[in-house]
Design an enzyme around this catalytic site. Structure first.
Site, short mmCIF file in Angstrom:
data_model
loop_
_atom_site.label_atom_id
_atom_site.label_comp_id
_atom_site.label_asym_id
_atom_site.label_seq_id
_atom_site.Cartn_x
_atom_site.Cartn_y
_atom_site.Cartn_z
N SER A 135 0.85 -1.18 0.00
CA SER A 135 0.00 0.00 0.00
C SER A 135 0.88 1.23 0.00
CB SER A 135 -0.87 -0.01 1.26
OG SER A 135 -1.53 1.22 1.46
N TYR A 179 -2.02 -0.23 10.58
CA TYR A 179 -2.03 -0.67 9.19
C TYR A 179 -0.71 -0.33 8.52
CZ TYR A 179 -3.43 -1.02 4.29
OH TYR A 179 -3.50 -1.34 2.95
#
Length: 279
Positions: free
Chosen positions: A134, A147
């Site tokens: 990501s 995250y």
């Protein structure tokens, strides 16, 4: 070996990038082992796709999926580690069990699937491992500290693993997407939110962070799952030594600033982006 005879195993294929990647590889003639936690909810896939249960929190399911995939297709030439979820909320207010789950899925689950396929690829003396991370594996933002930590971990793991397995003809790749709206990723991220905004001190920053995430997703250059699948396919097949592939245009300015600009300039830019200059 021709591309038409190659086989890829993809995790997290019930929706989003994983589902799109299944169709992309299948359209190019690859055999695809499409894995997900609940195969009964599988989308409609082409005939050259074998749907298998694989829950990255269940190591035995990974071993079973790999064994059955090999039994049907004889080899696994590429692995796409796509399964994962995002935990939203401020670190201080996130329950420890959710912290552990974030790493169980995004890091340790990915490692377990990779470990399960490596003996086969090492024996074959070829293979490609594509880990979908990501933009949050490159830059950190408020409300996604855990995250981001999980994706930073995958980035470091992948870079080190790349060197370990290169002598066996195995390549490791990182695909870095961000802000794609049509996936179900955001739905689970919202469901997993820890309720951090109940802590009044964090509320102003939380509101600003929410605006930043909305701007990323609403950008005309946020990309689509199909476009990310194209990058995944390119990473798996281009035969290059390239490690990182930025998969969506919208995050490129931040990624480039992180990797190009000095630390102070980068931090100032990011703080301005989340409104910290006004606090």
């Amino acid at each position: 070996m021709t591309i038409a005879s190659r086989t890829v195993l993809i995790t997290g294929t019930s929706s989003g990038f994983g589902e799109a990647a299944v169709h992309r590889f299948a359209a190019e003639g690859w055999n695809v082992i499409a894995t997900m936690r609940n195969p009964s909810a599988a989308p409609a896939f082409p005939k050259n796709v074998l749907v298998m249960r694989l829950d990255v929190q269940d190591r035995s399911s990974a071993e079973t999926a790999i064994a059955e995939g090999i039994a049907q297709f004889s080899a696994i030439d590429a692995l796409v580690n796509n399964a994962g979820f995002g935990l939203h909320g401020f670190f201080e207010t996130t329950p420890r069990e959710k912290m552990l789950e974030q790493f169980e899925v995004n890091v340790f689950g990915l490692m377990d699937v990779t470990r399960a396929v490596l003996p086969l690829m090492r024996a074959q003396r070829h293979g490609v491992i594509v880990n979908v991370t990501s933009g949050a594996g490159v830059f950190g933002l408020p409300m996604i500290s855990l995250y981001a930590a999980s994706k930073f971990a995958v980035e470091g793991f992948s870079e080190a693993l790349m060197h370990e397995v290169a002598p066996f003809g195995i390549a490791v790749k990182l695909v870095e997407p961000g802000g794609v709206r049509e996936t179900r990723f955001g739905q689970r991220a919202g469901a997993e939110a820890s309720g951090a905004l109940d802590v009044a001190d964090y509320a102003p920053l939380g509101e600003r962070a929410a605006q930043v995430f909305a701007a990323i997703s609403d950008s005309r250059s946020h990309g689509s799952s199909d476009e990310v699948a194209d990058v995944i396919f390119a990473a798996a097949t281009d035969g290059s030594k390239q490690l990182r592939y930025v998969a969506t245009e919208g995050i490129k300015p931040w990624v480039e600033a992180r990797r190009r600009d000095g630390e102070e300039a980068y931090i100032d830019m990011m703080r301005a982006a989340v409104g910290l200059g006004a606090l």
